[in-house]
Design a protein around this motif. Structure first.
Motif, PDB file in Angstrom:
ATOM      1  N   ALA A 251       0.918  -1.089  -0.020  1.00 53.57           N
ATOM      2  CA  ALA A 251       0.012   0.051  -0.084  1.00 53.57           C
ATOM      3  C   ALA A 251       0.840   0.981   0.114  1.00 53.57           C
ATOM      4  CB  ALA A 251      -0.965   0.013   1.174  1.00 53.57           C
ATOM      5  N   PRO A 252       0.371   2.463  -0.737  1.00 57.95           N
ATOM      6  CA  PRO A 252      -0.839   2.514  -1.301  1.00 57.95           C
ATOM      7  C   PRO A 252      -0.873   1.926  -2.456  1.00 57.95           C
ATOM      8  CG  PRO A 252       0.422   4.493  -1.604  1.00 57.95           C
ATOM      9  CD  PRO A 252       1.185   3.467  -0.559  1.00 57.95           C
ATOM     10  N   HIS A 253      -1.981   1.672  -3.120  1.00 60.71           N
ATOM     11  CA  HIS A 253      -2.152   0.973  -4.568  1.00 60.71           C
ATOM     12  C   HIS A 253      -2.016   2.213  -5.645  1.00 60.71           C
ATOM     13  CE1 HIS A 253      -5.348  -1.772  -2.713  1.00 60.71           C
ATOM     14  NE2 HIS A 253      -4.011  -2.397  -2.843  1.00 60.71           N
ATOM     15  N   VAL A 254      -0.973   1.874  -6.690  1.00 58.57           N
ATOM     16  CA  VAL A 254      -0.619   2.680  -7.735  1.00 58.57           C
ATOM     17  C   VAL A 254      -0.697   1.985  -8.966  1.00 58.57           C
ATOM     18  CG1 VAL A 254       0.866   4.314  -6.214  1.00 58.57           C
ATOM     19  CG2 VAL A 254       1.556   2.022  -7.210  1.00 58.57           C
ATOM     20  N   SER A 255      -0.542   2.811 -10.089  1.00 56.30           N
ATOM     21  CA  SER A 255      -0.283   2.331 -11.663  1.00 56.30           C
ATOM     22  C   SER A 255       1.310   2.167 -11.588  1.00 56.30           C
ATOM     23  CB  SER A 255      -0.805   3.514 -12.704  1.00 56.30           C
ATOM     24  OG  SER A 255       0.263   4.393 -12.413  1.00 56.30           O
ATOM     25  N   TRP A 256       1.774   1.326 -12.671  1.00 54.34           N
ATOM     26  CA  TRP A 256       2.898   1.013 -12.837  1.00 54.34           C
ATOM     27  C   TRP A 256       3.645   2.328 -13.272  1.00 54.34           C
ATOM     28  CZ3 TRP A 256       4.997  -3.359 -11.706  1.00 54.34           C
ATOM     29  CH2 TRP A 256       4.341  -4.348 -11.772  1.00 54.34           C
ATOM     30  N   PHE A 257       3.095   3.375 -13.798  1.00 54.66           N
ATOM     31  CA  PHE A 257       3.467   4.622 -13.860  1.00 54.66           C
ATOM     32  C   PHE A 257       3.767   5.419 -12.805  1.00 54.66           C
ATOM     33  CE2 PHE A 257       2.407   9.314 -14.484  1.00 54.66           C
ATOM     34  CZ  PHE A 257       3.383   9.622 -15.456  1.00 54.66           C
ATOM     35  N   GLN A 258       2.914   5.376 -12.102  1.00 58.12           N
ATOM     36  CA  GLN A 258       3.211   6.181 -10.684  1.00 58.12           C
ATOM     37  C   GLN A 258       4.193   5.372  -9.653  1.00 58.12           C
ATOM     38  OE1 GLN A 258      -0.973   5.552  -9.304  1.00 58.12           O
ATOM     39  NE2 GLN A 258      -1.483   7.651  -9.534  1.00 58.12           N
ATOM     40  N   PHE A 259       4.313   3.968  -9.942  1.00 59.54           N
ATOM     41  CA  PHE A 259       5.434   3.220  -9.276  1.00 59.54           C
ATOM     42  C   PHE A 259       6.846   3.736  -9.795  1.00 59.54           C
ATOM     43  CE2 PHE A 259       7.068  -1.470  -8.232  1.00 59.54           C
ATOM     44  CZ  PHE A 259       7.597  -0.881  -7.260  1.00 59.54           C
ATOM     45  N   ALA A 260       6.692   3.959 -11.117  1.00 56.86           N
ATOM     46  CA  ALA A 260       8.093   3.968 -11.847  1.00 56.86           C
ATOM     47  C   ALA A 260       8.430   5.492 -11.260  1.00 56.86           C
ATOM     48  CB  ALA A 260       7.968   4.087 -13.233  1.00 56.86           C
ATOM     49  N   GLN A 261       7.438   6.515 -11.271  1.00 55.13           N
ATOM     50  CA  GLN A 261       7.929   7.925 -10.751  1.00 55.13           C
ATOM     51  C   GLN A 261       8.481   7.889  -9.368  1.00 55.13           C
ATOM     52  OE1 GLN A 261       3.905   9.578 -11.628  1.00 55.13           O
ATOM     53  NE2 GLN A 261       5.174  11.135 -12.877  1.00 55.13           N
TER      54      GLN A 261
END
Length: 292
Positions: A217-227
């Motif tokens: 957590a928190p839940h994210v998109s792959w894009f947000q994870f990469a950032q």
């Protein structure tokens, strides 16, 4: 307590071996595929019968999602047949079996996070083979816990964090999928969760047996994870500068195996039963230099 670990060279298995090997109250028997091929029933039965472990932790899996679409026989051998043989062996010696599964057992079409009672509906060979592995464990072992997780990363092995760091050094610009969502999960936290479950099972009844969800957590998109990865890498001097990250859709980056658009797992059950909270993946990235 005797603990047998399969898949000892994988991300989670490696963490389990490191943590448990230094404990005086645990005797660890760690196997990679060369030491024990879980697809060979006779070998599994022979080793388990000889060692008589109190706990079997199955971290072995065929996790090459795209390759599974063509390497079908091997996927089912490792992800379905192996867990069946281990479960039968565990039952024969009265051992607890802890088995790692995946968000890929779901189709990803649900709008909310998946709970343990949601009906599985895998879209690809990997997810179907893992689902049948779950069913094999449930059918053949009376003391078990199946831990479904997602988006695993850690300092050991191949994973998204390491890929991003490598690409971030080589490319000035990247396109990362922004319409698939999940909870990144630190391998070390999965190992800790399994150990907590093992210890509580040791003092409890079979009523704790079942399926549990555990992810970050928190839940994210792959894009947000990469950032977040690149932000942490630059902050801790693991990258001199960040690449430009462009948000793309899954349709713009087609792959052989379908990915769930929603890999979010609800983790209320494991917290209620075992007191285990979701993995703090952002905290795990503070040690980002170890992933390089």
């Amino acid at each position: 307590m005797k603990v047998l670990i399969t898949g000892s060279h994988g991300q989670v298995g490696h963490c389990l071996v490191n943590v448990l090997s230094v404990r005086d109250d645990i005797q660890v028997f760690a196997y990679d595929r060369e030491g024990m091929d879980i697809t060979k029933a006779a070998q599994v039965i022979s080793i388990v019968s000889e060692l008589k472990p109190d706990v079997i932790m199955n971290c072995a899996a065929h996790t090459a999602v795209d390759k599974a679409e063509t390497d079908i026989e091997m996927s089912y051998a490792i992800n379905r047949d192996g867990p069946r043989y281990l479960a039968k062996a565990a039952e024969s010696v009265g051992a607890l079996m802890l088995h790692i599964s995946t968000d890929y057992v779901f189709d990803g079409d649900k709008s909310l996070p998946y709970v343990e009672t949601d009906k599985p509906n895998p879209k690809g060979v990997y997810g179907q083979s893992k689902l049948e592995g779950e069913e094999a464990v449930i059918a053949n072992c009376s003391r078990y816990a199946i831990l479904r997780t997602a988006w695993v990363f850690g300092e050991h092995g191949n994973n998204f964090v390491k890929t991003m760091l490598r690409l971030g050094k080589d490319r000035p610009e990247l396109g990362i999928i922004g319409d698939q969502f999940g909870g990144p999960t630190y391998a070390g936290d999965i190992a800790k969760a399994l150990i907590v479950m093992m210890e509580q099972f040791h003092c409890a009844s079979n009523a704790m047996s079942g399926i549990y969800h555990f992810s970050g957590a928190p839940h994210v998109s792959w894009f947000q994870f990469a950032q977040t990865i690149f932000d942490s890498a630059q902050r801790h001097s693991a990258l001199a500068s960040q690449p430009i990250v462009n948000e793309i859709t899954a349709a713009e980056y087609p792959l052989p195996a379908p990915r769930p658009a929603n890999s979010r797992l609800a983790c209320a059950k494991i917290e209620s039963v075992f007191g285990i909270k979701p993995s703090d993946w952002r905290q795990a990235l503070e040690n980002i230099k170890a992933y390089s």
